[in-house]
Design an enzyme around this catalytic site. Structure first.
Site, PDB file in Angstrom:
ATOM      1  N   HIS A 264      49.883  41.821  35.425  1.00  0.00           N
ATOM      2  CA  HIS A 264      48.739  40.905  35.314  1.00  0.00           C
ATOM      3  C   HIS A 264      48.684  40.163  33.980  1.00  0.00           C
ATOM      4  O   HIS A 264      47.795  39.352  33.761  1.00  0.00           O
ATOM      5  CB  HIS A 264      47.421  41.657  35.508  1.00  0.00           C
ATOM      6  CG  HIS A 264      47.023  42.482  34.321  1.00  0.00           C
ATOM      7  ND1 HIS A 264      47.580  43.700  34.047  1.00  0.00           N
ATOM      8  CD2 HIS A 264      46.135  42.237  33.329  1.00  0.00           C
ATOM      9  CE1 HIS A 264      47.050  44.179  32.933  1.00  0.00           C
ATOM     10  NE2 HIS A 264      46.174  43.314  32.473  1.00  0.00           N
TER      11      HIS A 264
HETATM   12  C1  UD1 Z   1      41.392  41.315  31.530  1.00  0.00           C
HETATM   13  C2  UD1 Z   1      41.652  41.534  30.036  1.00  0.00           C
HETATM   14  C3  UD1 Z   1      42.952  42.294  29.865  1.00  0.00           C
HETATM   15  C4  UD1 Z   1      42.951  43.567  30.650  1.00  0.00           C
HETATM   16  C5  UD1 Z   1      42.607  43.285  32.105  1.00  0.00           C
HETATM   17  C6  UD1 Z   1      42.483  44.560  32.878  1.00  0.00           C
HETATM   18  C7  UD1 Z   1      40.860  39.830  28.446  1.00  0.00           C
HETATM   19  C8  UD1 Z   1      41.287  38.719  27.591  1.00  0.00           C
HETATM   20  N1  UD1 Z   1      41.805  40.279  29.309  1.00  0.00           N
HETATM   21  O1  UD1 Z   1      42.434  40.494  32.023  1.00  0.00           O
HETATM   22  O2  UD1 Z   1      43.131  42.616  28.501  1.00  0.00           O
HETATM   23  O3  UD1 Z   1      44.212  44.187  30.568  1.00  0.00           O
HETATM   24  O4  UD1 Z   1      41.365  42.566  32.173  1.00  0.00           O
HETATM   25  O5  UD1 Z   1      42.574  44.330  34.259  1.00  0.00           O
HETATM   26  O6  UD1 Z   1      39.744  40.278  28.372  1.00  0.00           O
HETATM   27  N2  UD1 Z   1      39.152  38.083  38.897  1.00  0.00           N
HETATM   28  C9  UD1 Z   1      38.718  38.249  40.198  1.00  0.00           C
HETATM   29  N3  UD1 Z   1      38.010  39.369  40.492  1.00  0.00           N
HETATM   30  C10 UD1 Z   1      37.723  40.307  39.560  1.00  0.00           C
HETATM   31  C11 UD1 Z   1      38.198  40.132  38.248  1.00  0.00           C
HETATM   32  C12 UD1 Z   1      38.918  39.015  37.939  1.00  0.00           C
HETATM   33  O7  UD1 Z   1      38.949  37.424  41.083  1.00  0.00           O
HETATM   34  O8  UD1 Z   1      37.039  41.280  39.888  1.00  0.00           O
HETATM   35  C13 UD1 Z   1      39.862  36.857  38.548  1.00  0.00           C
HETATM   36  C14 UD1 Z   1      39.048  36.040  37.550  1.00  0.00           C
HETATM   37  O9  UD1 Z   1      38.177  35.182  38.176  1.00  0.00           O
HETATM   38  C15 UD1 Z   1      40.106  35.336  36.774  1.00  0.00           C
HETATM   39  C16 UD1 Z   1      41.278  36.293  36.817  1.00  0.00           C
HETATM   40  O10 UD1 Z   1      41.048  37.215  37.854  1.00  0.00           O
HETATM   41  O11 UD1 Z   1      40.476  34.150  37.419  1.00  0.00           O
HETATM   42  C17 UD1 Z   1      41.472  37.002  35.499  1.00  0.00           C
HETATM   43  O12 UD1 Z   1      40.325  37.787  35.137  1.00  0.00           O
HETATM   44  P1  UD1 Z   1      39.954  37.994  33.578  1.00  0.00           P
HETATM   45  O13 UD1 Z   1      38.891  39.000  33.454  1.00  0.00           O
HETATM   46  O14 UD1 Z   1      39.727  36.663  32.949  1.00  0.00           O
HETATM   47  O15 UD1 Z   1      41.277  38.519  32.930  1.00  0.00           O
HETATM   48  P2  UD1 Z   1      42.259  39.702  33.379  1.00  0.00           P
HETATM   49  O16 UD1 Z   1      43.583  39.101  33.686  1.00  0.00           O
HETATM   50  O17 UD1 Z   1      41.624  40.561  34.419  1.00  0.00           O
END
Ligand code: UD1
Length: 367
Positions: free
Chosen positions: A206
């Site tokens: 991820h």
């Molecule tokens: C985040 C953390 C990362 C951690 C990871 C654990 C930061 C900068 N990054 O990354 O350090 O290792 O979490 O998993 O804080 N999304 C969904 N559903 C969800 C959650 C996320 O669809 O329940 C989508 C979001 O809308 C976004 C993408 O996934 O488009 C990324 O989510 P985001 O929380 O921004 O970053 P992660 O890659 O999850």
């Protein structure tokens, strides 16, 4: 009575916070409030973790959702400021290196509220990683810093952090593993996915550096396909993070991925099913941070597809190896299969009691 606010937002935060909230409830006259920033919001990324880890329903949910770093961080800051004004906490506790952690810490520091940071001092020395920025800034403004291992102390020392505020307490992520060890046995995930113990690999990706470009995802597809050719009987279980899934679709790579023999493309797993499938896997291939630690504790080989790690202790003493090419990965899989892969040594304080140490120190800080 003192008020402590725990800020959580993402999957690894929930795993780290659960044992600390439980211990803080046990030790004393403390009102513990939980703020969920909503950074992770799907049930499989959030709700299931609360129920399986026994965290009570959050007192506040900021519902921040996805977005750019600025949008996410700023939204959490605005939400936290209102809650801190309303609750007037004596301390906030922030977890790990995610945007939720940084945003809450920034607000608290400007309001003069003491900050306890769980998992301080980890450094990848790679400032292109958003988490590295979050780590450095959060540590520089925290009041009490809790470290998972001694090498983190050297990093903080180098940055001029007051060492008297730093405590090596161990790893609360490992506490959750220890606390729920019997629950993992009850998971039915191997049956559900028709897997046999030690006859499959578990893969997670991820990191933006691996999954945000078509080129990065194509490399991952190549890796899966090479592993599949190496051993036709080995299944690869791939629970896909929403970021990764969005990008696989965006770059039209789903069909290519789907064609790989033995690759099981799955939705994200809950905590119990995930750890259970990790524990029984032959090896793990990942770019995650926390998984490097969990595999070390469980003595499962872990190939980390990254240029660096902020968790070098898992390489030095644990089962973790950094891999950067398909050749590297294949070579290590061969040594896993012929039984010559390294085994983990115990890491000091990774004993299931880190949260007890944290709660004791925080109780003293608050009194
Ligand atoms: C985040 C953390 C990362 C951690 C990871 C654990 C930061 C900068 N990054 O990354 O350090 O290792 O979490 O998993 O804080 N999304 C969904 N559903 C969800 C959650 C996320 O669809 O329940 C989508 C979001 O809308 C976004 C993408 O996934 O488009 C990324 O989510 P985001 O929380 O921004 O970053 P992660 O890659 O999850």
């Amino acid at each position: 009575m003192k008020t402590v606010i725990h800020i959580v937002g993402t999957r690894p935060n929930f795993v780290k916070a659960a044992p600390i909230i439980a211990e803080m409830e046990r030790v004393g006259n403390i009102k513990n409030l939980v703020v969920h920033t909503g950074q992770h919001y799907d049930d499989k990324m959030s709700g299931i973790f609360f129920s399986e880890l026994g965290i009570s329903k959050p007192h506040y949910n900021l519902d921040i959702g996805g977005g750019s770093h600025a949008v996410q961080t700023a939204g959490i800051m605005i939400g936290c400021e209102q809650i801190f004004i309303e609750c007037d906490p004596n301390l906030i506790v922030v977890y790990g290196d995610v945007n939720s952690c940084l945003a809450a810490a920034l607000v608290a520091s400007k309001m003069g509220i003491p900050i306890a940071h769980i998992e301080s001092g980890l450094r990848s020395y790679d400032r292109t990683m958003p988490e590295e920025i979050n780590r450095v800034i959060t540590d520089s403004i925290s009041t009490v810093l809790f470290l998972t291992s001694f090498d983190a102390m050297a990093n903080l020392n180098r940055e001029g952090v007051d060492i008297d505020c730093c405590y090596v307490v161990g790893n609360t992520m490992i506490d959750s593993l220890v606390r729920l060890s019997e629950e993992f046995d009850k998971s039915k995930i191997l049956n559900t996915l028709s897997l046999e113990k030690k006859a499959y690999a578990l893969a997670t990706f991820h990191r933006p550096s691996n999954v945000d470009t078509a080129g990065g995802l194509e490399k991952i597809i190549d890796i899966f396909s090479e592993i599949s050719k190496l051993n036709k009987k080995l299944k690869i279980v791939f629970p896909v993070h929403p970021r990764t899934l969005n990008n696989i679709k965006k770059f039209n790579l789903f069909d290519r991925m789907n064609q790989i023999d033995n690759l099981l493309i799955e939705k994200p797993l809950g905590y119990l099913d995930f750890i259970s499938s990790m524990r029984d896997s032959l090896f793990v291939l990942t770019d995650s941070g926390g998984i490097q630690e969990e595999t070390t504790f469980l003595n499962v080989p872990c190939l980390t597809y990254r240029e660096n790690t902020e968790r070098p202790v898992t390489v030095e003493l644990g089962t973790n190896i950094l891999v950067s090419s398909i050749a590297d990965i294949k070579e290590n899989i061969k040594s896993i299969m012929n039984g010559t892969y390294k085994r983990a040594k115990a890491i000091e304080y990774w004993d299931g009691k880190a949260a007890t140490r944290v709660a004791k120190i925080l109780n003293e800080v608050l009194s």
